[in-house]
Enzyme design. Sequence first.
Site, PDB file in Angstrom:
ATOM      1  CG  MET A  12      51.767  42.294  34.693  1.00 33.54           C
ATOM      2  SD  MET A  12      50.173  41.954  33.902  1.00 33.54           S
ATOM      3  CE  MET A  12      50.617  42.079  32.176  1.00 33.54           C
ATOM      4  CG  LEU A  67      51.751  41.526  27.446  1.00 33.25           C
ATOM      5  CD1 LEU A  67      51.150  42.420  28.526  1.00 33.25           C
ATOM      6  CD2 LEU A  67      50.704  41.301  26.351  1.00 33.25           C
ATOM      7  CG  LEU A  86      50.614  36.676  28.599  1.00 31.46           C
ATOM      8  CD1 LEU A  86      49.939  36.251  29.898  1.00 31.46           C
ATOM      9  CD2 LEU A  86      51.108  38.120  28.706  1.00 31.46           C
ATOM     10  CB  SER A 143      51.399  51.073  35.373  1.00 31.10           C
ATOM     11  OG  SER A 143      51.135  50.130  36.409  1.00 31.10           O
ATOM     12  NE  ARG A 165      58.508  36.545  31.036  1.00 32.10           N
ATOM     13  CZ  ARG A 165      59.068  36.774  29.852  1.00 32.10           C
ATOM     14  NH1 ARG A 165      59.661  37.941  29.613  1.00 32.10           N
ATOM     15  NH2 ARG A 165      59.039  35.836  28.918  1.00 32.10           N
ATOM     16  CE1 TYR A 166      55.687  39.272  29.363  1.00 32.03           C
ATOM     17  CE2 TYR A 166      54.028  39.843  30.986  1.00 32.03           C
ATOM     18  CZ  TYR A 166      54.640  38.899  30.191  1.00 32.03           C
ATOM     19  OH  TYR A 166      54.207  37.601  30.212  1.00 32.03           O
ATOM     20  CB  CYS A 186      51.650  27.723  32.755  1.00 28.84           C
ATOM     21  SG  CYS A 186      51.421  26.127  33.552  1.00 28.84           S
ATOM     22  CG  HIS A 204      44.148  39.018  33.401  1.00 30.84           C
ATOM     23  ND1 HIS A 204      44.049  38.229  32.262  1.00 30.84           N
ATOM     24  CD2 HIS A 204      44.669  40.202  32.995  1.00 30.84           C
ATOM     25  CE1 HIS A 204      44.500  38.918  31.229  1.00 30.84           C
ATOM     26  NE2 HIS A 204      44.878  40.117  31.636  1.00 30.84           N
ATOM     27  CG  ASP A 258      44.655  50.488  42.457  1.00 30.53           C
ATOM     28  OD1 ASP A 258      43.756  49.697  42.093  1.00 30.53           O
ATOM     29  OD2 ASP A 258      44.508  51.327  43.375  1.00 30.53           O
ATOM     30  CD  GLU A 305      45.512  44.459  33.613  1.00 33.07           C
ATOM     31  OE1 GLU A 305      46.162  45.259  34.327  1.00 33.07           O
ATOM     32  OE2 GLU A 305      46.024  43.800  32.696  1.00 33.07           O
ATOM     33  CD  GLU A 336      39.559  44.900  31.941  1.00 27.36           C
ATOM     34  OE1 GLU A 336      38.892  43.996  31.417  1.00 27.36           O
ATOM     35  OE2 GLU A 336      40.776  44.784  32.206  1.00 27.36           O
TER      36      GLU A 336
END
Length: 378
Positions: free
Chosen positions: A31, A47, A53, A85, A117-118, A149, A214, A291, A294, A298
């Site tokens: 992602m 996203l 998603l 990130s 993806r994002y 999916c 997740h 890492d 999340e 989180e």
Amino acid sequence: MNRKLHLKTLLRSELVIHMISSPTAVVLMNMGGPSTLDEVQFFLTNLFSDPDLIPLPLQKFSAPIIAKRRTPRIVQQYAEIGGGSPILRWTTEQGEGMAKLLEELVGGRFKSYTMFRYANPLTQDTLDEMRRDGIKRAIAFTQYPQYSCSTTGSSLMELWRKSKASKDGIEWSVIDRWGTHPGLVEAFAQNIQATLAQYPESERSSVVLLFSAHSLPMTIVNRGDPYVSEVAATVSAIMDRLGNKNPYRLVWQSQVGPRAWMGPQTSDALKGLAKLGQKNVVLVPVAFTSDHIETLYELDLEYGKEAKEHGLNLRRAESLNASPVFIRALADIVAEHLEAIKSGTRGYTSAQMGLRCPQCPHDRCGEQKAWFAKGGLH
């Protein structure tokens, strides 16, 4: 003079051979995440624009609005973990190590590519780079060990859309799930053992292992998405490797919005364990390969604070990141994939990838699976 001419001719020939024999591309798909604070809104907009998603009403219009509203809070979270990130850095390091090992294990030339993806590098950006490199053979290697999916499926859907439109002639095969691979299990187990060793030996066997993954909306789970069962299979394999010496539970994090999601939530589980008198808990991020927000925000900051308030002695198993065991596992998975295709024991995709969810609402899903099953060449 003749010797110099011969040397020039030889070097020119080697250059031509190098240009003709392009490497096999191993494309690590995930992602992604914003590398800087300035990229956060871009990341969130992409996203929330993904119907695989997070399906939203009037998604084309509502996604940018939701992303803009959430950006200040998410920017603050990324600021607290260092200003962005680290997932791109870790994925690059993992991929480069994997490619080097593959050249030793398999022979030939390999090059790792990152496809997010994002966040940058997005699918189209990576495909453009591959075309410039003259790539003709590529492996789409999801970095979600357990298939959903909404994650692997979404990344493959985007790759299918972009590749089909360009007709670039790349021959594709797919590694779509690998949650019980022995190398992955070993990497997780070693990190857990290192964390357990931080507790007094007299308390070690009573430490609760809390595997956190997740979560998924129940609408996706109930249509037959295999993610929940595949995460459970990973946890079971890790516990077998550890000798089932510790009590454990599988819990779920990162719920967004008011809809019903898979539970129990990690936060609720920590609170519940404290009420039951448990003192020592190890959090294990079991569905992530490095890492990112999340884990660093989180798990470490949010849940770390909550655990302290509940009187828990909470530690977190290190993420896989640059683990040599994990990087070797990546190389082994690709080598085994190529050998299976070469021997004819499998096709371009796995048997499981060919099966749509029993309640799948999207015809495009079947079209995408059929395209990859033919190597993306038809």
